[in-house]
Design a protein around this motif. Structure first.
Motif, short mmCIF file in Angstrom:
data_model
loop_
_atom_site.label_atom_id
_atom_site.label_comp_id
_atom_site.label_asym_id
_atom_site.label_seq_id
_atom_site.Cartn_x
_atom_site.Cartn_y
_atom_site.Cartn_z
N ALA A 66 0.86 -1.19 -0.02
CA ALA A 66 -0.07 0.04 -0.02
C ALA A 66 0.91 1.17 0.06
O ALA A 66 0.79 2.26 -0.71
CB ALA A 66 -0.91 -0.11 1.26
N ASN A 67 1.72 1.28 0.96
CA ASN A 67 2.71 2.57 0.85
C ASN A 67 3.51 2.72 -0.41
O ASN A 67 3.70 3.74 -0.90
CB ASN A 67 3.75 2.41 1.99
N TYR A 68 3.93 1.59 -1.02
CA TYR A 68 4.77 1.69 -2.30
C TYR A 68 3.86 2.19 -3.50
O TYR A 68 4.21 3.08 -4.15
CB TYR A 68 5.22 0.42 -2.71
N MET A 69 2.62 1.74 -3.30
CA MET A 69 1.46 2.10 -4.23
C MET A 69 1.40 3.57 -4.24
O MET A 69 1.23 4.16 -5.23
CB MET A 69 0.33 1.27 -4.37
N ILE A 70 0.92 4.05 -3.11
CA ILE A 70 0.72 5.40 -2.90
C ILE A 70 1.99 6.38 -3.28
O ILE A 70 1.88 7.46 -3.99
CB ILE A 70 0.47 5.77 -1.57
N GLN A 71 3.14 5.96 -2.82
CA GLN A 71 4.45 6.83 -3.10
C GLN A 71 4.82 6.89 -4.65
O GLN A 71 5.09 7.86 -5.21
CB GLN A 71 5.57 6.32 -2.26
N SER A 72 4.60 5.63 -5.36
CA SER A 72 4.88 5.74 -6.54
C SER A 72 3.84 5.79 -7.70
O SER A 72 4.17 5.76 -8.93
CB SER A 72 5.68 4.49 -6.85
N LYS A 73 2.78 5.77 -7.16
CA LYS A 73 1.48 5.68 -8.03
C LYS A 73 1.51 4.52 -9.16
O LYS A 73 1.10 4.66 -10.05
CB LYS A 73 1.41 7.16 -8.91
N ALA A 74 2.02 3.47 -8.77
CA ALA A 74 2.30 2.22 -9.53
C ALA A 74 1.05 1.62 -9.76
O ALA A 74 0.05 1.70 -8.78
CB ALA A 74 3.22 1.41 -8.83
N THR A 75 0.99 0.77 -10.99
CA THR A 75 -0.05 -0.17 -11.11
C THR A 75 -0.06 -1.27 -10.54
O THR A 75 1.06 -1.56 -9.92
CB THR A 75 -0.21 -0.17 -12.78
N VAL A 76 -1.02 -1.92 -10.33
CA VAL A 76 -1.01 -3.35 -9.94
C VAL A 76 0.10 -4.14 -10.42
O VAL A 76 0.85 -5.03 -9.68
CB VAL A 76 -2.34 -4.05 -9.71
N ARG A 77 0.28 -4.19 -11.78
CA ARG A 77 1.38 -5.02 -12.36
C ARG A 77 2.61 -4.79 -11.94
O ARG A 77 3.56 -5.35 -11.79
CB ARG A 77 1.21 -5.00 -13.98
N GLU A 78 2.85 -3.25 -11.76
CA GLU A 78 4.16 -2.77 -11.44
C GLU A 78 4.40 -3.25 -10.17
O GLU A 78 5.67 -3.75 -9.55
CB GLU A 78 4.19 -1.31 -11.69
N VAL A 79 3.60 -3.24 -9.23
CA VAL A 79 3.76 -3.41 -7.82
C VAL A 79 3.97 -4.82 -7.46
O VAL A 79 4.77 -5.49 -6.68
CB VAL A 79 2.52 -3.26 -6.82
N ALA A 80 3.20 -5.72 -8.21
CA ALA A 80 3.33 -7.22 -8.31
C ALA A 80 5.05 -7.65 -8.76
O ALA A 80 5.67 -8.49 -8.27
CB ALA A 80 2.43 -8.13 -9.28
N LYS A 81 5.44 -6.99 -9.81
CA LYS A 81 6.65 -7.25 -10.27
C LYS A 81 7.79 -6.74 -9.01
O LYS A 81 8.67 -7.55 -8.91
CB LYS A 81 7.10 -6.37 -11.49
N VAL A 82 7.77 -5.60 -8.35
CA VAL A 82 8.57 -5.23 -7.43
C VAL A 82 8.39 -6.13 -6.11
O VAL A 82 9.45 -6.33 -5.71
CB VAL A 82 8.24 -3.68 -7.08
N PHE A 83 7.28 -6.64 -5.90
CA PHE A 83 7.17 -7.51 -4.66
C PHE A 83 7.29 -9.12 -5.05
O PHE A 83 7.10 -9.93 -3.89
CB PHE A 83 5.97 -6.97 -3.93
N LYS A 84 7.37 -9.34 -6.28
CA LYS A 84 7.74 -10.68 -6.61
C LYS A 84 6.46 -11.51 -6.09
O LYS A 84 6.45 -12.69 -5.62
CB LYS A 84 8.78 -11.35 -6.34
N VAL A 85 5.11 -10.94 -6.32
CA VAL A 85 3.95 -11.50 -6.12
C VAL A 85 3.09 -11.59 -7.45
O VAL A 85 3.38 -10.88 -8.29
CB VAL A 85 3.11 -11.05 -5.06
N SER A 86 1.76 -12.34 -7.34
CA SER A 86 1.08 -12.32 -8.62
C SER A 86 0.00 -11.06 -8.48
O SER A 86 0.11 -10.23 -7.33
CB SER A 86 0.15 -13.44 -8.69
N LYS A 87 -0.26 -10.44 -9.49
CA LYS A 87 -1.34 -9.57 -9.82
C LYS A 87 -2.48 -9.66 -8.74
O LYS A 87 -3.21 -8.76 -8.11
CB LYS A 87 -1.83 -9.28 -11.06
N SER A 88 -3.08 -11.02 -8.77
CA SER A 88 -4.15 -11.49 -7.81
C SER A 88 -3.71 -11.06 -6.45
O SER A 88 -4.90 -10.52 -5.65
CB SER A 88 -4.36 -12.59 -8.15
#
Length: 86
Positions: free
Chosen positions: A13-35
């Protein structure tokens, strides 16, 4: 809920807010699925931290509103690349 899941939800959540990243981008960074990312921010986060959820929801709504533009750019680049190869 297990501690490591709760910790991941807050980090995502904090990463998404700070970077305005999409779900796909966040999933890649945290090495988890989009789901997993989607479930974290849409189901788990409101229970853990409703205030943070409101901020994440704004990012999700912005990304949803802009996705048709990103899709159009990707398609344009795809056909430009094909044209350059020929």
């Amino acid at each position: 809920m297990k501690d490591y899941i709760e910790e991941r939800v807050l980090e995502v959540a904090n990463y998404m807010i700070q970077s305005k990243a999409t779900v796909r981008e966040v999933a890649k960074v945290f090495k988890v699925s989009k789901s997993t990312v989607h479930k974290d921010v849409s189901e788990r986060l409101p229970k853990i931290n409703p205030i943070l959820w409101e901020e994440v929801k704004k990012v999700l709504e912005y990304n949803k509103a802009e996705r048709h533009i990103r899709g159009g750019k990707a398609t344009r680049l795809k056909y430009k690349k094909i044209k350059e190869q020929n």
